[in-house]
Design a protein around this motif. Structure first.
Motif, PDB file in Angstrom:
ATOM      1  N   SER A   1      41.552  32.205  38.963  1.00  0.00           N
ATOM      2  CA  SER A   1      41.703  32.538  40.377  1.00  0.00           C
ATOM      3  C   SER A   1      41.953  31.248  41.138  1.00  0.00           C
ATOM      4  O   SER A   1      41.145  30.316  41.055  1.00  0.00           O
TER       5      SER A   1
ATOM      6  N   TYR B   1      45.030  34.010  47.778  1.00  0.00           N
ATOM      7  CA  TYR B   1      44.346  33.914  46.488  1.00  0.00           C
ATOM      8  C   TYR B   1      45.324  34.418  45.445  1.00  0.00           C
ATOM      9  O   TYR B   1      45.790  35.552  45.537  1.00  0.00           O
TER      10      TYR B   1
ATOM     11  N   GLY C   1      45.785  35.419  41.574  1.00  0.00           N
ATOM     12  CA  GLY C   1      45.197  35.669  40.263  1.00  0.00           C
ATOM     13  C   GLY C   1      46.290  35.388  39.247  1.00  0.00           C
ATOM     14  O   GLY C   1      47.338  36.022  39.286  1.00  0.00           O
TER      15      GLY C   1
END
Ligand code: AMP
Ligand code: GLY
Length: 430
Positions: free
Chosen positions: A200, A275, A277
């Motif tokens: 992450s 963010y 992933g």
């Protein structure tokens, strides 16, 4: 300055814990907060989706900065409402927040910006989805794995990673016909299944400058060895040995920067956290998803290693002055282990008395961030699926993990469960 944090989970506890340390801040409110947050901020009984009530509160209480934790208020347009009332708020407006609230929007943006991602097909009807799935298995063999995603927000549960055509058909049926996620399943994204270590990468951005935070790794499955159903996250650690600095730099260059530039080109500036992933596959870095907010439990391990003040970073994103904000990290490691209610992520009971919190929180380099907890008389009881995260900080991942598990060993509630292998793969890699 007065700061309002929206949300009531472990992520928000970590945000509040860090924000109260800022010399720029003299009062912190949290809506709705939890029993742990109540020990360091003033909790306000307003739901995170009650957008107008939150704006009224910020206005009447002279709040200088509002920080949004969860995705739902962002997707519902909290930032648009606050900005239209001249209130400062950290987070993207509803339009760019679609990078999380619509998996189809996110994948199309990745494709158009040349961001590395798996093959995918956006399907609006079950027939279309079943056709794509048939072609997929015809090309890759009956044992192949495939990913079926509800397009909209489904509390982290809308993704099925399955093997074989029958299981894929069943996932389509559950999402599109039985509508287990409601309108979030009006459209689905069918994806090629990737394999590799996940990481992450959260970055704070004002739409131009991108300040990456330390990368971390979440553990999404409920049980040890990545078995069991997907959850909101059962533990996290930082740093990530599988993502050494050159690979992190590549992720920022090839994933985060192009995403922010692509959003900018759509005419919808992005400020807040982006963010990413990512998955580190044999073919290189791939993008699994974008979120428009801080991760939970990633934030609980990343913020304890942030040496500098968080508040200038948040203000820099809102005001477009991020370029000038200095950021320093502690050269340490952090491991966070989530204690969950028995039955989570399925049905679970609440109201169980939590013992040992005082001992755990006085241990050196150990932090206890609450998620689903509430005060009941002079006791703290469970009030959610994920109950708390115990974070250990140490010179190495091994020290940090030992501290986290030692801290957790002092805490008990009826049917408490937690994973015993947080950071274990990273430790093996080292
Ligand atoms: P998401 O909500 O999109 O992050 O998906 C939840 C989890 O499902 C991810 O953290 C991955 O573990 C898994 N996942 C999602 N997309 C894929 C994919 N294309 N290939 C393999 N695993 C995936
Ligand atoms: N821990 C995963 C997330 O916050 O989405």
């Amino acid at each position: 300055m007065r700061v309002l944090v929206i949300g009531g989970g472990g992520r928000e506890h970590a945000l509040v814990w860090k924000i109260v340390q800022s010399p720029l801040v003299h009062r912190v409110y949290c809506a709705p907060g939890n029993a742990g947050i109540a020990q360091c901020a003033e909790c306000v009984a307003i739901r995170p989706t009650d957008l107008n009530a939150l704006a009224d509160f910020a206005e009447t209480h002279n709040v200088g900065l509002t920080v949004v934790g969860p995705e739902a208020p962002l997707a519902a347009g909290i930032v648009d409402i606050f900005e239209s009332r001249g209130l400062r708020i950290f987070g993207p407006s509803a339009d760019p927040a679609r990078i999380e609230s619509s998996k189809a929007f996110a994948r199309q943006l990745m494709r158009s910006a040349g961001i590395p991602c798996p093959e995918f097909w956006i399907c609006d009807t079950p027939t279309e989805a079943l056709d794509r799935i048939r072609e997929y298995f015809a090309a890759r063999g009956p044992e192949a794995r495939i990913v079926i995603k509800a397009d909209g927000l489904a509390a982290g549960k809308g993704v099925s990673v399955v093997q074989g055509e029958a299981a894929a058909q069943e996932a389509v049926h559950r999402i599109m016909s039985a509508r287990v996620f409601g309108a979030a399943g009006d459209r689905i994204v069918v994806e090629e299944c990737l394999h590799g270590e996940e990481a992450s990468i959260m970055a704070v951005t004002d739409g131009k400058t991108v300040v990456p935070l330390l990368p971390s790794q979440d553990h999404k499955r409920a049980c040890d060895n990545d078995q069991g159903p997907n959850t909101g996250g059962m533990g996290a650690y930082t740093p990530v040995p599988a993502l050494p600095p050159p690979l992190l730099a590549e992720a920022i260059e090839r994933i985060l920067h192009p995403a922010i530039a692509a959003i900018y080109e759509l005419g919808i500036p992005y400020q807040g956290v982006l963010y990413a992933g990512v998955m580190i596959t044999d073919q290189g870095l791939q993008t699994i998803e974008f979120n428009c907010r801080f991760g939970d439990p990633e934030t609980q391990v990343v913020l304890p290693l942030l040496q500098s003040d968080l508040v200038p970073l948040l203000l820099g994103a809102v005001d477009g002055t991020l370029e000038a904000v200095p950021v320093q990290w502690r050269d340490s490691a952090a491991v966070g282990v989530v204690a969950a209610s028995g039955g989570y992520p399925g049905d679970y009971e609440v109201g169980k008395v939590i013992a040992g919190l005082d001992v755990a929180s006085t241990l050196p380099d150990t932090l206890v961030f609450h998620s689903g907890t509430r005060q009941q008389g002079d006791q703290i009881v469970t009030d959610g699926g994920r109950v708390l995260t115990v974070v250990g900080v140490g010179a190495t991942l091994l020290d940090a993990a030992a501290r986290a598990y030692d801290g957790l060993g002092h805490i008990h509630f009826d049917r408490m469960h937690f994973r015993k292998d947080i950071a274990a793969r990273a430790l093996k890699l080292l």
